[in-house]
Design a protein around this motif. Structure first.
Motif, PDB file in Angstrom:
ATOM      1  N   PHE A 265       0.835  -1.210   0.000  1.00 16.51           N
ATOM      2  CA  PHE A 265       0.000   0.000   0.000  1.00 16.51           C
ATOM      3  C   PHE A 265       0.868   1.257   0.000  1.00 16.51           C
ATOM      4  O   PHE A 265       0.604   2.219  -0.697  1.00 16.51           O
ATOM      5  N   LYS A 266       1.905   1.206   0.821  1.00 16.95           N
ATOM      6  CA  LYS A 266       2.758   2.380   0.990  1.00 16.95           C
ATOM      7  C   LYS A 266       3.501   2.705  -0.310  1.00 16.95           C
ATOM      8  O   LYS A 266       3.586   3.864  -0.708  1.00 16.95           O
ATOM      9  N   ASP A 267       4.021   1.667  -0.985  1.00 14.70           N
ATOM     10  CA  ASP A 267       4.699   1.867  -2.267  1.00 14.70           C
ATOM     11  C   ASP A 267       3.762   2.496  -3.287  1.00 14.70           C
ATOM     12  O   ASP A 267       4.126   3.398  -4.027  1.00 14.70           O
ATOM     13  N   LYS A 268       2.531   1.974  -3.303  1.00 17.29           N
ATOM     14  CA  LYS A 268       1.554   2.475  -4.266  1.00 17.29           C
ATOM     15  C   LYS A 268       1.212   3.938  -3.993  1.00 17.29           C
ATOM     16  O   LYS A 268       1.002   4.724  -4.912  1.00 17.29           O
ATOM     17  N   ARG A 269       1.139   4.286  -2.717  1.00 15.48           N
ATOM     18  CA  ARG A 269       0.839   5.669  -2.352  1.00 15.48           C
ATOM     19  C   ARG A 269       1.971   6.595  -2.785  1.00 15.48           C
ATOM     20  O   ARG A 269       1.748   7.738  -3.181  1.00 15.48           O
ATOM     21  N   ARG A 270       3.209   6.087  -2.715  1.00 13.68           N
ATOM     22  CA  ARG A 270       4.354   6.892  -3.123  1.00 13.68           C
ATOM     23  C   ARG A 270       4.304   7.172  -4.632  1.00 13.68           C
ATOM     24  O   ARG A 270       4.474   8.312  -5.071  1.00 13.68           O
ATOM     25  N   ASP A 271       4.022   6.123  -5.413  1.00 10.42           N
ATOM     26  CA  ASP A 271       3.903   6.295  -6.868  1.00 10.42           C
ATOM     27  C   ASP A 271       2.830   7.336  -7.197  1.00 10.42           C
ATOM     28  O   ASP A 271       3.017   8.190  -8.063  1.00 10.42           O
ATOM     29  N   ARG A 272       1.736   7.229  -6.489  1.00 11.14           N
ATOM     30  CA  ARG A 272       0.618   8.118  -6.762  1.00 11.14           C
ATOM     31  C   ARG A 272       0.953   9.572  -6.398  1.00 11.14           C
ATOM     32  O   ARG A 272       0.644  10.503  -7.144  1.00 11.14           O
TER      33      ARG A 272
ATOM     34  N   TYR B 162      -5.514  15.765  -9.482  1.00 10.60           N
ATOM     35  CA  TYR B 162      -5.919  14.556  -8.731  1.00 10.60           C
ATOM     36  C   TYR B 162      -5.504  13.264  -9.439  1.00 10.60           C
ATOM     37  O   TYR B 162      -5.557  13.155 -10.662  1.00 10.60           O
ATOM     38  N   GLU B 163      -5.087  12.311  -8.660  1.00  9.08           N
ATOM     39  CA  GLU B 163      -4.844  10.943  -9.153  1.00  9.08           C
ATOM     40  C   GLU B 163      -5.520   9.984  -8.181  1.00  9.08           C
ATOM     41  O   GLU B 163      -5.451  10.179  -6.966  1.00  9.08           O
ATOM     42  N   PRO B 164      -6.148   8.931  -8.686  1.00 11.39           N
ATOM     43  CA  PRO B 164      -6.777   7.971  -7.767  1.00 11.39           C
ATOM     44  C   PRO B 164      -5.729   7.140  -7.034  1.00 11.39           C
ATOM     45  O   PRO B 164      -4.605   6.992  -7.500  1.00 11.39           O
ATOM     46  N   LYS B 165      -6.127   6.612  -5.906  1.00 13.66           N
ATOM     47  CA  LYS B 165      -5.239   5.752  -5.115  1.00 13.66           C
ATOM     48  C   LYS B 165      -5.306   4.322  -5.618  1.00 13.66           C
ATOM     49  O   LYS B 165      -6.255   3.950  -6.294  1.00 13.66           O
ATOM     50  N   TYR B 166      -4.323   3.529  -5.232  1.00 10.93           N
ATOM     51  CA  TYR B 166      -4.431   2.085  -5.434  1.00 10.93           C
ATOM     52  C   TYR B 166      -5.401   1.572  -4.380  1.00 10.93           C
ATOM     53  O   TYR B 166      -5.303   1.908  -3.214  1.00 10.93           O
ATOM     54  N   TYR B 167      -6.344   0.777  -4.817  1.00  8.98           N
ATOM     55  CA  TYR B 167      -7.338   0.306  -3.868  1.00  8.98           C
ATOM     56  C   TYR B 167      -7.502  -1.204  -3.902  1.00  8.98           C
ATOM     57  O   TYR B 167      -7.454  -1.810  -4.970  1.00  8.98           O
ATOM     58  N   VAL B 168      -7.749  -1.764  -2.756  1.00  5.82           N
ATOM     59  CA  VAL B 168      -8.264  -3.129  -2.695  1.00  5.82           C
ATOM     60  C   VAL B 168      -9.784  -3.007  -2.609  1.00  5.82           C
ATOM     61  O   VAL B 168     -10.308  -1.908  -2.451  1.00  5.82           O
ATOM     62  N   THR B 169     -10.484  -4.113  -2.717  1.00  9.90           N
ATOM     63  CA  THR B 169     -11.929  -4.072  -2.512  1.00  9.90           C
ATOM     64  C   THR B 169     -12.181  -4.146  -0.998  1.00  9.90           C
ATOM     65  O   THR B 169     -11.315  -4.595  -0.249  1.00  9.90           O
ATOM     66  N   PRO B 170     -13.381  -3.737  -0.553  1.00 12.73           N
ATOM     67  CA  PRO B 170     -13.687  -3.852   0.878  1.00 12.73           C
ATOM     68  C   PRO B 170     -13.575  -5.310   1.353  1.00 12.73           C
ATOM     69  O   PRO B 170     -13.138  -5.570   2.466  1.00 12.73           O
TER      70      PRO B 170
END
Ligand code: AMP
Ligand code: ZN
Ligand code: FE
Ligand code: FE
Length: 287
Positions: free
Chosen positions: A97-104, A166-174
């Motif tokens: 999650f953290k890596d994906k947030r950094r890319d974003r 704006y850029e969307p985040k990487y998301y998992v499903t609920p």
């Protein structure tokens, strides 16, 4: 600050809050609280610090997290409590999650540069102090470079959901978020459901192991709180609540929190029952 002695939704500097876990523990002890949970976005790095700070005090720190997930374009936040936050598989998921947030965040900064704003990714990194990168850090960076006049202006003009950078985040499903929390022994709870306002999603998530509803939240009216308390009872779910504190000045939530209902002691009791594999009963405490 929330009334009562329990607050199960707090953000620290380890995600996008303004206070350190130690500062949070100090303030809550001073205010006479008995239970708090630091529920940083997608990270557990503040938990041990809070546990250490609260050691040998009257305050009990409950391990927590708030995972972002998405379904049908709806942003669903899943809180987790009491998970084994040293579990390796869990930590691997969180690191992803953290890596994906950094890319974003890097993409958002590039977008801002294309819009003509002279902001460096390094400035954002410095402000985040190692936390998973979020838009609040970018807003702070824009503010510190005097590219906006207020924190909110950054969202309104540039990085809000409808903003040009704006850029969307990487998301998992609920469902995945619930599984991540369940797999390391945690209790998954849907955060601020009135903000989501899609009750059929909640009903679906109960089948996937959702264990509770955060009925008590600063963005919930008293009517909504009651409504979600009733819904929790109907499905045999835990009722939780918290202030969603991000630090003074970070949002309007601080002001709202003083008006919200207190989290009952029954919440803590019910969580203990769930951890022992039991079911929540309505009769408890009423007989
Ligand atoms: P992120 O997880 O990086 O998308 O950032 C989400 C966070 O940004 C939220 O938890 C809020 O703290 C903040 N935020 C989002 N939209 C706004 C807004 N319009 N005004 C102020 N803060 C916002
Ligand atoms: Zn936040
Ligand atoms: Fe949330
Ligand atoms: Fe939150």
């Amino acid at each position: 600050m929330i009334r009562g002695t329990i607050d199960l939704h707090i953000h620290s500097v380890c995600s996008d809050g303004l206070d350190t876990p130690e500062e949070i523990v100090d303030v809550y002890i001073q205010e006479g609280f008995k239970y708090i949970s630091i529920t940083d976005h997608d990270t557990v790095s503040g938990i041990q610090r809070a546990l250490d700070a609260a050691c040998h005090t009257t305050l009990e720190v409950i391990p927590g997290i708030e995972l972002s997930s998405i379904i049908d374009f709806y942003d669903v936040h899943i809180l987790g409590y009491y998970m084994d936050f040293n579990n390796e598989e869990f930590l691997e998921r969180i690191a992803f999650f953290k890596d994906k947030r950094r890319d974003r965040a890097e993409k958002i900064v590039k977008n801002l540069n294309l819009l003509g704003l002279d902001i460096q990714f390094d400035t954002v990194l410095r402000i985040a102090h190692g936390a998973p990168l979020g838009r609040p850090h970018i807003a702070e960076a824009l503010l510190s470079e005097e590219l906006v006049n207020t924190y909110n202006e950054a969202f309104v003009r540039y990085i809000g959901d409808q903003g040009p950078a704006y850029e969307p985040k990487y998301y998992v499903t609920p469902r995945e978020a619930i599984e991540i929390i369940r797999k390391c022994g945690g209790i998954p709870v849907i955060a601020h459901p009135a903000v989501l306002n899609q009750d059929e999603i909640i009903v679906e998530l109960v089948e996937y192991g959702l264990a509770g509803i955060e009925a008590i939240h600063p963005l919930h009216t008293p009517e909504k709180q009651l409504y979600y308390e009733e819904m929790a009872k109907k499905y045999g779910l835990l009722i939780t609540g918290g202030s969603d504190w991000h630090g003074r000045g970070r949002s309007s939530m601080a002001r709202l929190a003083s008006n919200m209902g207190a989290v009952p002691q029954k919440t803590i009791h019910d969580m203990e029952v769930l951890l022992e594999g039991g079911k929540i009963s309505d009769e408890r405490f009423t007989g």
